[in-house]
Design an enzyme around this catalytic site. Sequence first.
Site, mmCIF file in Angstrom:
data_model
loop_
_atom_site.group_PDB
_atom_site.id
_atom_site.type_symbol
_atom_site.label_atom_id
_atom_site.label_comp_id
_atom_site.label_asym_id
_atom_site.label_seq_id
_atom_site.Cartn_x
_atom_site.Cartn_y
_atom_site.Cartn_z
ATOM 1 N N CYS A 1 38.289 -16.496 33.304
ATOM 2 C CA CYS A 1 37.281 -16.494 34.377
ATOM 3 C C CYS A 1 37.309 -15.225 35.217
ATOM 4 O O CYS A 1 36.338 -14.906 35.900
ATOM 5 C CB CYS A 1 37.450 -17.715 35.270
ATOM 6 S SG CYS A 1 37.183 -19.244 34.372
ATOM 7 N N HIS B 1 33.691 -15.947 41.781
ATOM 8 C CA HIS B 1 33.573 -16.722 40.550
ATOM 9 C C HIS B 1 33.113 -18.135 40.917
ATOM 10 O O HIS B 1 33.601 -18.728 41.877
ATOM 11 C CB HIS B 1 34.926 -16.764 39.837
ATOM 12 C CG HIS B 1 34.981 -17.752 38.728
ATOM 13 N ND1 HIS B 1 34.030 -17.799 37.737
ATOM 14 C CD2 HIS B 1 35.874 -18.741 38.449
ATOM 15 C CE1 HIS B 1 34.339 -18.767 36.899
ATOM 16 N NE2 HIS B 1 35.448 -19.364 37.309
ATOM 17 N N ASN C 1 30.406 -23.703 35.780
ATOM 18 C CA ASN C 1 31.394 -22.638 35.587
ATOM 19 C C ASN C 1 31.139 -21.957 34.242
ATOM 20 O O ASN C 1 31.385 -22.541 33.194
ATOM 21 C CB ASN C 1 32.804 -23.250 35.643
ATOM 22 C CG ASN C 1 33.902 -22.211 35.492
ATOM 23 O OD1 ASN C 1 33.642 -21.062 35.134
ATOM 24 N ND2 ASN C 1 35.136 -22.623 35.759
HETATM 25 O O1 UT7 Z 1 37.375 -21.399 36.401
HETATM 26 C C1 UT7 Z 1 38.754 -21.411 36.471
HETATM 27 C C2 UT7 Z 1 39.379 -22.337 37.205
HETATM 28 N N1 UT7 Z 1 39.008 -23.726 37.183
HETATM 29 C C3 UT7 Z 1 38.855 -24.270 38.368
HETATM 30 O O2 UT7 Z 1 38.808 -23.595 39.361
HETATM 31 C C4 UT7 Z 1 38.829 -25.764 38.461
HETATM 32 C C5 UT7 Z 1 39.737 -26.179 39.554
HETATM 33 N N2 UT7 Z 1 39.787 -27.598 39.784
HETATM 34 C C6 UT7 Z 1 38.726 -28.300 40.251
HETATM 35 O O3 UT7 Z 1 37.670 -27.764 40.457
HETATM 36 C C7 UT7 Z 1 38.946 -29.751 40.580
HETATM 37 O O4 UT7 Z 1 40.327 -30.046 40.562
HETATM 38 C C8 UT7 Z 1 38.191 -30.714 39.632
HETATM 39 C C9 UT7 Z 1 36.709 -30.629 39.888
HETATM 40 C C10 UT7 Z 1 38.517 -30.365 38.192
HETATM 41 C C11 UT7 Z 1 38.625 -32.160 39.901
HETATM 42 O O5 UT7 Z 1 38.417 -32.487 41.264
HETATM 43 P P1 UT7 Z 1 39.571 -33.229 42.088
HETATM 44 O O6 UT7 Z 1 39.021 -33.518 43.409
HETATM 45 O O7 UT7 Z 1 40.808 -32.363 41.985
HETATM 46 O O8 UT7 Z 1 39.706 -34.580 41.299
HETATM 47 P P2 UT7 Z 1 40.975 -35.162 40.515
HETATM 48 O O9 UT7 Z 1 41.283 -34.360 39.310
HETATM 49 O O10 UT7 Z 1 42.059 -35.372 41.501
HETATM 50 O O11 UT7 Z 1 40.410 -36.573 40.034
HETATM 51 C C12 UT7 Z 1 40.047 -37.574 40.966
HETATM 52 C C13 UT7 Z 1 39.540 -38.789 40.230
HETATM 53 C C14 UT7 Z 1 40.456 -39.242 39.110
HETATM 54 O O12 UT7 Z 1 40.470 -40.644 39.115
HETATM 55 P P3 UT7 Z 1 41.715 -41.460 39.759
HETATM 56 O O13 UT7 Z 1 42.927 -40.974 39.002
HETATM 57 O O14 UT7 Z 1 41.739 -41.052 41.201
HETATM 58 O O15 UT7 Z 1 41.342 -42.871 39.511
HETATM 59 C C15 UT7 Z 1 39.754 -38.772 37.869
HETATM 60 O O16 UT7 Z 1 40.030 -39.568 36.736
HETATM 61 O O17 UT7 Z 1 38.272 -38.506 39.618
HETATM 62 C C16 UT7 Z 1 38.300 -38.906 38.248
HETATM 63 N N3 UT7 Z 1 37.422 -38.037 37.484
HETATM 64 C C17 UT7 Z 1 36.105 -38.276 37.346
HETATM 65 N N4 UT7 Z 1 35.318 -39.275 37.778
HETATM 66 C C18 UT7 Z 1 34.006 -39.216 37.460
HETATM 67 C C19 UT7 Z 1 37.721 -36.882 36.850
HETATM 68 N N5 UT7 Z 1 36.617 -36.365 36.289
HETATM 69 C C20 UT7 Z 1 35.600 -37.207 36.572
HETATM 70 C C21 UT7 Z 1 34.219 -37.218 36.270
HETATM 71 N N6 UT7 Z 1 33.465 -38.228 36.739
HETATM 72 N N7 UT7 Z 1 33.621 -36.214 35.563
#
Ligand code: UT7
Length: 329
Positions: free
Chosen positions: A120, A256, A286
Amino acid sequence: MTHLTEGGLSSVVVGVGSRLPKRIVSNADLQKSLDTSDEWIVQRTGIRQRHVAGEDEPTSKLGLGAAQAALADAGLSPDDVDLVIVATSTPDHTFPSVATQIQAGLGMTHGAGFDLQAVCSGFVFAVATADKFLRSGSHRRALVVGAETFSRLVDWTDRSTCVLFGDGAGAIVLEAQSREQAQGRGVLTTHLRSDGRHREKLYVDGGPSTTRTTGVLRMAGREVFRHAVGMATDVAEDAFAATGTNAEDLDWFVPHQANRRIIEASAEKLGVAPSKVVLTVDLHANTSAASIPLALSVAKADGRIKRGDLVMIEAMGGGFTWGAALIRW
Ligand code: UT7
């Protein structure tokens, strides 16, 4: 770290362009086949839709379209360019490079082209590289392209990653100009970092010398999120310090586009006013190395970025890699 040359050459942006795949996939479309919702995706990421490349739209075709658009914006022809650098992690083939395919597509049999891979952060690394070539006097004009088809790398059954990515390409033309000609315009400073200890947090689980397959993207999203703001703002601060500027001097902050929350937290930490932040993650998701030149292209086309503006680009991604550049447009 590089400084604007004293009495030497500067790398000035003279054109910008982009190309997006025809097909748009909305969050509602994804909801049909995945246990996800428009509400979750918008709240957690700011993403509303992404473009997804068709079989007839490989990375090189998107990159070629962006390169042609940037040349048209600059009023230049392929004959005027002698360097093509493409930032990509999703090449058409393991080799040859996408850059040589774009070179051929442009009808260029002169000059040189190569790919550069910093995931990225690739576009920032490519701008820094082109800047060094141009200021050395070895090349006169460079096409710097970020082109990706991350839709080919994601596991479309994994809701925690597939909703986040999109395809596209953006490009700028950089021209070596004398200090007198540039009048303070150009790439003012670039700052690149990497730290391979973070490999497992964001990687592709295949490759030619291991599995002999392309592999699938794996990400510990929360872990990446935890590092993103600190890394991005560190290099942005380095860029301010190297040029004696600060967030108030900025006209546009073009980070980014991975996640709206990361972008807003970074801007807030740096003291950049929300009105100066260019946000396209809602439209493109992204697109890895393509996200910054796509955002630059949008903000140039809608009249926000103008000649003489101070523009900060910054990124963080797999590796980890991270970097920032300050450009007087
Ligand atoms: O480009 C290079 C770098 N990449 C990034 O910068 C990405 C960095 N990370 C992020 O942007 C975020 O961490 C994410 C968008 C990937 C995830 O957001 P988050 O607020 O950190 O959510 P999380 O991973 O803590 O997940 C929260 C909940 C989980 O459920 P439980 O365990 O709390 O029951 C996930 O299973 O959200 C669930 N979840 C979803 N729910 C609905 C994960 N993906 C989805 C989805 N739809 N697509």
